[in-house]
Design a protein around this motif. Structure first.
Motif, PDB file in Angstrom:
ATOM      1  N   LYS A 244       0.731  -1.347  -0.013  1.00  0.00           N
ATOM      2  CA  LYS A 244      -0.087   0.100   0.068  1.00  0.00           C
ATOM      3  C   LYS A 244       1.084   1.134  -0.136  1.00  0.00           C
ATOM      4  O   LYS A 244       0.649   2.208  -0.839  1.00  0.00           O
ATOM      5  N   THR A 245       2.122   1.331   0.805  1.00  0.00           N
ATOM      6  CA  THR A 245       2.767   2.465   0.811  1.00  0.00           C
ATOM      7  C   THR A 245       3.393   2.791  -0.372  1.00  0.00           C
ATOM      8  O   THR A 245       3.404   4.171  -0.522  1.00  0.00           O
ATOM      9  N   ILE A 246       3.915   2.117  -1.085  1.00  0.00           N
ATOM     10  CA  ILE A 246       4.785   2.281  -2.249  1.00  0.00           C
ATOM     11  C   ILE A 246       3.986   2.652  -3.253  1.00  0.00           C
ATOM     12  O   ILE A 246       4.337   3.743  -3.990  1.00  0.00           O
ATOM     13  N   PRO A 247       2.936   2.113  -3.708  1.00  0.00           N
ATOM     14  CA  PRO A 247       1.865   2.979  -4.681  1.00  0.00           C
ATOM     15  C   PRO A 247       1.520   4.249  -4.264  1.00  0.00           C
ATOM     16  O   PRO A 247       1.388   5.149  -5.127  1.00  0.00           O
ATOM     17  N   ARG A 248       1.088   4.223  -2.969  1.00  0.00           N
ATOM     18  CA  ARG A 248       0.462   5.728  -2.438  1.00  0.00           C
ATOM     19  C   ARG A 248       1.684   6.787  -2.744  1.00  0.00           C
ATOM     20  O   ARG A 248       1.436   7.786  -3.037  1.00  0.00           O
ATOM     21  N   ALA A 249       2.791   6.263  -2.316  1.00  0.00           N
ATOM     22  CA  ALA A 249       4.137   7.171  -2.280  1.00  0.00           C
ATOM     23  C   ALA A 249       4.330   7.607  -3.680  1.00  0.00           C
ATOM     24  O   ALA A 249       4.779   8.841  -4.187  1.00  0.00           O
ATOM     25  N   THR A 250       4.241   6.556  -4.698  1.00  0.00           N
ATOM     26  CA  THR A 250       4.574   6.874  -6.167  1.00  0.00           C
ATOM     27  C   THR A 250       3.365   7.882  -6.557  1.00  0.00           C
ATOM     28  O   THR A 250       3.791   8.859  -7.282  1.00  0.00           O
ATOM     29  N   TYR A 251       2.135   7.753  -6.428  1.00  0.00           N
ATOM     30  CA  TYR A 251       1.075   8.551  -6.906  1.00  0.00           C
ATOM     31  C   TYR A 251       1.309   9.891  -6.242  1.00  0.00           C
ATOM     32  O   TYR A 251       1.117  11.063  -6.942  1.00  0.00           O
ATOM     33  N   ALA A 252       1.565   9.992  -4.952  1.00  0.00           N
ATOM     34  CA  ALA A 252       1.654  11.222  -4.273  1.00  0.00           C
ATOM     35  C   ALA A 252       2.831  12.112  -4.806  1.00  0.00           C
ATOM     36  O   ALA A 252       2.544  13.403  -4.825  1.00  0.00           O
ATOM     37  N   ALA A 253       4.004  11.465  -5.038  1.00  0.00           N
ATOM     38  CA  ALA A 253       5.018  12.254  -5.363  1.00  0.00           C
ATOM     39  C   ALA A 253       4.739  12.807  -6.829  1.00  0.00           C
ATOM     40  O   ALA A 253       5.145  13.945  -7.108  1.00  0.00           O
ATOM     41  N   VAL A 254       4.503  12.137  -7.958  1.00  0.00           N
ATOM     42  CA  VAL A 254       4.441  12.506  -9.151  1.00  0.00           C
ATOM     43  C   VAL A 254       2.998  13.663  -9.407  1.00  0.00           C
ATOM     44  O   VAL A 254       3.443  14.604  -9.866  1.00  0.00           O
ATOM     45  N   ILE A 255       2.076  13.229  -8.531  1.00  0.00           N
ATOM     46  CA  ILE A 255       1.028  14.381  -8.852  1.00  0.00           C
ATOM     47  C   ILE A 255       1.538  15.549  -7.771  1.00  0.00           C
ATOM     48  O   ILE A 255       1.265  16.577  -8.330  1.00  0.00           O
TER      49      ILE A 255
END
Length: 497
Positions: A244-255
């Motif tokens: 959960k953490t890695i996908p959320r961090a990825t989306y949050a970073a790029v957005i």
């Protein structure tokens, strides 16, 4: 900033000596990982340096829209990346996913290209950071010290933090990142409240402005500004709940990065007015952010921005140091690099030998640049960042292909959007970006003739050669590994169910 959760424990590593390869573990939350990878993107440095150049050499007033377009392209790429993180329970990001999708030799080729990417971007920033520190302290009346000595000092400081527990780096990066983002948002807020120079408008997003000038060159600068966000997966073993953490961090970073760049660059244009911004940029691209801050926040604001530009670059190199240390640790864990690089410190719980090796690598390259008399900005920063920009576009494009191929063969649960449509759309955008970067590479690295016209000279060919040679080394290693150590070769990508 929410502080990372408490301590971690390393699996199967009670001492550094008795456990040649240890596992990194931790409880980093989404916020901590986002801070680390966004710090690598160096938001203030991008707005202060890359954005004015994107306007000047790209599509002028329409440049902010390219940040939004780049954000959409990379968000589509992130959809496929996130899908892989959920089904491939390993850190390593590019080389791991490409290995699963396109075979182990392609994975090793990608691994060496990734090492080249992150090493070159790190050294490029060390060069620029040394130059800024030399300029700043000399201006304050301090004795003149060569830029490369300042850079080596920063290499040492980063090495100390990188050697220690990841919590230390995440807290330092969090504070520095909040500072640089905060001052830019304050500047934009003041511009909006005062109405800017000529009133607020959305001229930057009009199709005629977006397609004016050289949008391909502008896209090249815009894509390059996102380098670092994709490294979220490398912290998988230290994440609290990686699925959960890695996908959320990825989306949050790029957005988050995409929105910040778009709004901040638009704010710069409004601060001077659409009709006057290009004259202001042409006068002094590198000083635009300082002059804008002085105009709207006063001389004290200008001083704060000057300091935060330095801390922004420090945060950038610290973040990439952590990424590189973990990349090497992951490669050592699967036998692609010496097992010594996979050791985990018994108390700091960090990949300390890999971190130390990266410190030595950065130090040697900085020292070599100084001995050769390279200019820290026109040569070290320009050359190395040019290589990294081309390499990262290639890596992300190949990763998109790997995601599509792997899910087409896998029986793992999937959705057409996450595993086919989004990665395919992202791939199209990344291929366009890679072609734009390749076509304009001589300009990107400053390879020009006597008349100042970009040309494919020895410099451009040599630097592009690195982007070809390093993957070739990985491919050869994979071929040799398959023949000499077949079991180790198969373990590079254990079968998944």
């Amino acid at each position: 900033m929410s502080a990372p959760a408490d301590s971690t424990t390393a699996h199967s590593t009670t001492s550094v000596v008795t456990s040649p390869v240890g596992s990194l573990t931790g409880k980093l939350g989404t916020t901590s990982i986002v801070f680390m990878v966004v710090a690598a993107a160096a938001p203030l440095t991008v707005i202060g340096g890359a954005a004015p150049l994107g306007m000047l050499l790209g599509n002028g007033v329409g440049f902010p829209a390219l940040y939004a377009i780049s954000g959409v392209i990379l968000l589509l790429f992130a959809v496929g990346l996130a899908a892989m993180t959920r089904v491939v329970p390993r850190p390593g990001a590019f080389f791991t996913y490409i290995g699963y999708g396109l075979g182990n030799r392609m994975g090793l080729a990608a691994a060496f290209l990734a090492l080249l990417t992150y090493t070159t971007i790190q050294v490029s920033v060390y060069g620029y950071l040394g130059y800024i520190l030399e300029l700043t302290f000399t201006g304050l009346g301090a004795p003149s010290i060569p830029w490369w000595i300042w850079s080596l000092t920063m290499v040492a400081a980063v090495g100390v933090l990188g050697y220690r527990h990841i919590d230390v780096s995440s807290k330092v990066l969090g504070v520095l990142l909040l500072g640089e983002i905060g001052i830019v948002l304050l500047l934009v807020l003041v511009v909006v409240v005062t109405g800017g120079a000529d009133g607020l408008s959305f001229t930057s997003f009009e199709p005629a402005q977006v397609t004016s000038g050289s949008p391909a060159i502008g896209l090249m600068f815009a894509i390059a500004a996102f380098i670092g966000f994709e490294a979220t997966a490398i912290f998988r073993d230290e994440a609290r709940d990686p699925e959960k953490t890695i996908p959320r961090a990825t989306y949050a970073a790029v957005i988050g990065v995409g929105l910040f760049y778009t709004v901040a660059s638009w704010g710069l244009i409004m601060a001077w007015g659409p009709d006057k911004i290009m004259a202001a940029v042409a006068e002094d691209p590198g000083g635009l952010i300082l002059r804008t801050t002085e105009r709207y926040l006063g001389s004290s604001g200008e001083v704060v921005v000057n300091v935060l530009l330095i801390t922004s670059m420090f945060a950038c190199v610290l973040s990439f140091h952590n990424v590189l240390a973990r990349y090497q640790h992951s490669m050592a864990g699967v036998g692609a690099l010496p097992s010594g690089l996979g050791r985990v410190h018994h108390s700091h719980l960090s990949p300390h030998t890999s971190s130390f090796a990266q410190t030595i690598t950065g130090g040697v390259l900085v020292l070599l640049s100084g001995v050769l008399g390279l200019d820290p900005v026109l040569e070290v920063f320009t050359w190395f960042s040019g290589v990294a920009t081309l390499a990262i576009a290639v890596l992300m494009a190949v990763t998109s292909i790997a995601v599509i191929v792997w899910f087409s063969r896998s029986t793992a649960p999937r959705s057409i959007w996450r595993t086919v449509v989004a990665p395919s759309l992202g791939l199209v955008g990344l291929v366009v970006a890679a072609l734009a970067i390749g076509a304009n590479f001589p300009m990107l690295v400053g390879d020009v003739d006597a008349a100042g016209v970009p040309r494919w000279g020895a410099l451009s060919l040599g630097l592009v050669g690195l982007v070809l040679i390093l993957p070739a080394i990985g491919w050869v290693q994979g071929t040799v590994m398959k023949q000499v150590r077949p079991q180790a070769y198969e373990r590079l990508t254990d079968s998944l169910t």
